[in-house]
Design a protein around this motif. Structure first.
Motif, PDB file in Angstrom:
ATOM      1  N   ALA A 184       0.729  -1.073   0.470  1.00  0.00           N
ATOM      2  CA  ALA A 184      -0.153  -0.146   0.073  1.00  0.00           C
ATOM      3  C   ALA A 184       0.624   1.080  -0.061  1.00  0.00           C
ATOM      4  O   ALA A 184       0.865   2.220  -0.299  1.00  0.00           O
ATOM      5  N   GLY A 185       1.867   1.382   0.688  1.00  0.00           N
ATOM      6  CA  GLY A 185       2.303   2.608   0.933  1.00  0.00           C
ATOM      7  C   GLY A 185       3.429   2.688  -0.444  1.00  0.00           C
ATOM      8  O   GLY A 185       4.056   3.616  -0.979  1.00  0.00           O
ATOM      9  N   GLU A 186       3.919   1.499  -1.300  1.00  0.00           N
ATOM     10  CA  GLU A 186       4.387   1.398  -2.630  1.00  0.00           C
ATOM     11  C   GLU A 186       3.258   1.809  -3.337  1.00  0.00           C
ATOM     12  O   GLU A 186       4.250   3.125  -4.179  1.00  0.00           O
ATOM     13  N   TYR A 214      -6.685   8.179  -9.563  1.00  0.00           N
ATOM     14  CA  TYR A 214      -6.647   6.791 -11.226  1.00  0.00           C
ATOM     15  C   TYR A 214      -4.905   6.217 -10.596  1.00  0.00           C
ATOM     16  O   TYR A 214      -5.126   5.866 -10.667  1.00  0.00           O
ATOM     17  N   ASP A 215      -3.965   6.553  -9.668  1.00  0.00           N
ATOM     18  CA  ASP A 215      -2.833   5.892  -9.737  1.00  0.00           C
ATOM     19  C   ASP A 215      -3.321   5.167  -8.719  1.00  0.00           C
ATOM     20  O   ASP A 215      -2.320   3.065  -8.417  1.00  0.00           O
ATOM     21  N   PHE A 216      -3.898   5.538  -8.162  1.00  0.00           N
ATOM     22  CA  PHE A 216      -4.328   3.828  -6.858  1.00  0.00           C
ATOM     23  C   PHE A 216      -5.364   2.758  -7.148  1.00  0.00           C
ATOM     24  O   PHE A 216      -4.884   1.707  -6.865  1.00  0.00           O
ATOM     25  N   GLN A 222      -8.379  -0.313  -3.347  1.00  0.00           N
ATOM     26  CA  GLN A 222     -10.172  -0.528  -3.870  1.00  0.00           C
ATOM     27  C   GLN A 222     -10.216   0.702  -3.121  1.00  0.00           C
ATOM     28  O   GLN A 222     -10.929   1.607  -3.705  1.00  0.00           O
ATOM     29  N   PHE A 223      -9.453   1.747  -1.981  1.00  0.00           N
ATOM     30  CA  PHE A 223      -9.882   3.318  -2.192  1.00  0.00           C
ATOM     31  C   PHE A 223      -9.382   4.002  -1.836  1.00  0.00           C
ATOM     32  O   PHE A 223      -8.047   3.555  -1.427  1.00  0.00           O
ATOM     33  N   GLY A 264      -8.046  -3.415   2.693  1.00  0.00           N
ATOM     34  CA  GLY A 264      -8.459  -3.482   4.313  1.00  0.00           C
ATOM     35  C   GLY A 264      -7.131  -2.494   5.569  1.00  0.00           C
ATOM     36  O   GLY A 264      -7.693  -2.420   5.899  1.00  0.00           O
ATOM     37  N   TYR A 265      -5.944  -2.267   4.844  1.00  0.00           N
ATOM     38  CA  TYR A 265      -5.072  -1.948   5.240  1.00  0.00           C
ATOM     39  C   TYR A 265      -4.820  -0.258   4.348  1.00  0.00           C
ATOM     40  O   TYR A 265      -5.216  -0.445   3.264  1.00  0.00           O
ATOM     41  N   ALA A 266      -4.313   1.000   5.076  1.00  0.00           N
ATOM     42  CA  ALA A 266      -4.062   2.360   4.700  1.00  0.00           C
ATOM     43  C   ALA A 266      -2.530   2.134   4.908  1.00  0.00           C
ATOM     44  O   ALA A 266      -2.102   1.874   5.333  1.00  0.00           O
ATOM     45  N   SER A 267      -2.616   3.283   3.686  1.00  0.00           N
ATOM     46  CA  SER A 267      -1.571   3.890   3.767  1.00  0.00           C
ATOM     47  C   SER A 267      -1.783   5.273   3.697  1.00  0.00           C
ATOM     48  O   SER A 267      -3.307   5.757   3.695  1.00  0.00           O
TER      49      SER A 267
END
Length: 444
Positions: A184-186, A214-216, A222-223, A264-267
């Protein structure tokens, strides 16, 4: 699904023998008319189940001398007609196999089965007083059990808040969680680099937001983990600005605080850079101050050190810089510690230097050791994930050098505490002055 099963077992081992825990997922939420917001599961529920469908509940039974521990998932039944409109749903039979629970039942049977599960249980664990719908369900189930008291059945007499137990479990991320958060960080760091390349004077802030989103998504996230902040010029001095509609001007800095959610995990990353690709001398002075503060904070992160240590390290660097640059009148204070004690920095730096990060962007877990009477800052442990985000925000004010007005800067990275220090999860986001000036405006 072995990680989820192991978490369920760890939780059950902390419960009273024979006790029951119930944990619902999040409800669907109407946006307007007949449109819903994109569905997002409850973090606690997902942590124990891995299941992402709405209208679901997880029930755990802690082993006692007579019965082994077991896990029960209540979920929607298969419905081919609804699946034509809304997409695939597992149904109880497939869910039991796919998610490794002992039993699975239709959620429509919740009210008939829960009283049986609660009969003679010594305690019920749930998120007490946090959800009016759940509170009403619990009262209904308890009433149904008590109605059978003449036949010798007893209802739970003890009610325990489930969430503090889960908060402590979620605070330490296992290898699988860390790997997801690294990815997620990458993704997020690369999206920040894309926004830098796309930036130029005359664009609206939302144009850079669009590059991020867009890049996410194209990398599999997912979000967004939270509403992105794209704040140029004076907007960067508003901590939670997210209107993102100003036209960026030549000479502006733009502060972007944005991160994706993956599985399910945030950056959570913040970068600040000049829209035209070149820092002015005042901008560069403040930027290098914030960068030095972050470097000092990172050096203070290691297992066994108090959580508060990295904020204190960043604050000392920031306040010394504020004194050196004339933001804080140097002659008014004996030294840095005196200025900190007087809170002279608060007009320019009014937030902490980080927070826990995980399934929630401001993740769960106590910041203090609640087992001690004086509740000191808790010691860092391997597997804890946190943000490191010093900043400086200069609004026009009497006595503040005008050259620094309307400059807002924050630099934020995500780290996991390791056995010998920390691991940076967001190194793909450019951060030094040279890296930024070499990239901004070069095109996507």
């Amino acid at each position: 699904m072995s990680n989820f099963a192991a978490r369920r077992a760890r939780l059950a081992a902390q419960m009273l023998p024979g006790a029951v825990a119930v944990l619902p997922t999040a409800p669907e939420a109407a946006r307007n008319g007949d449109s819903d917001y994109p569905y997002r599961h409850d973090s606690y529920f997902y942590y124990l189940s891995g299941f992402t469908e709405p209208e679901s509940m997880l029930v755990l039974y802690a082993a006692n001398g007579e019965r082994p521990a077991r896990s029960i998932l209540f979920c929607r039944e298969k419905n081919p007609e609804r699946e034509i409109w809304d997409g695939y749903r597992y149904g109880p039979e497939a869910a039991r196999s796919a998610f490794g629970v002992d039993e699975a039942w239709p959620v429509s049977e919740l009210d008939t089965r829960l009283p049986d599960l609660l009969a003679d249980a010594p305690a019920l664990y749930y998120a007490t007083a946090s959800n009016a719908v759940l509170d009403a369900q619990v009262q209904r189930w308890i009433k149904a059990v008590r109605a059978r008291s003449r036949s010798g059945v007893t209802a739970p007499s003890t009610f325990v808040d489930l969430l503090p137990l889960l908060d402590e479990m979620r605070l330490i991320k296992d290898e699988s969680e860390q790997a997801t958060m690294l990815r997620a960080g990458e993704i997020s760091g690369n999206a920040h680099a894309r926004a830098m390349r796309a930036a130029r004077p005359g664009l609206h802030e939302y144009a850079l937001e669009a590059e991020l989103l867009y890049d996410f998504r194209r990398k599999g996230a997912q979000f967004p983990a939270y509403t992105p902040i794209v704040a140029s010029g004076p907007n960067a001095c508003v901590l939670h600005y997210n209107v993102n509609d100003r036209v960026m001007q030549d000479g502006d800095l733009v502060l972007i605080d944005a991160g994706c959610e993956l599985d399910g995990y945030a950056s959570d990353i913040t970068r600040t850079f000049p829209v035209n690709g070149r820092f002015t001398p005042p901008q560069r002075s403040l930027y290098e101050l914030v960068l030095a503060a972050q470097e000092a904070a990172l050096e203070a992160i290691a297992p066994g050190r108090p959580y508060s240590a990295f904020h204190e390290a960043a604050l000392r660097v920031l306040v010394q810089g504020m004194l050196d640059l004339g933001l804080i009148p140097a002659g008014r204070y004996a030294d840095v510690e005196d200025a900190i004690a007087a809170k002279a920095h608060v007009p320019f730096y009014m937030h902490g230097t980080g927070h826990w990060l995980g399934m929630d962007v401001h993740d769960v877990g106590a910041y203090r050791d609640l087992t001690q009477l004086d509740k000191p800052s808790r010691a860092l442990q391997p597997g804890m994930v946190l943000t490191v985000e010093p900043g400086i925000y200069v609004r026009p004010a009497e006595g503040v050098p005008e050259a620094y007005w309307h400059i807002g800067i924050r630099i934020e990275d995500d780290v996991v505490v390791t056995e010998d220090g920390y691991r940076l999860l967001t190194s793909s986001a450019p951060k030094t002055v040279d890296e930024i000036e070499a990239l901004v405006g070069k095109g996507v």
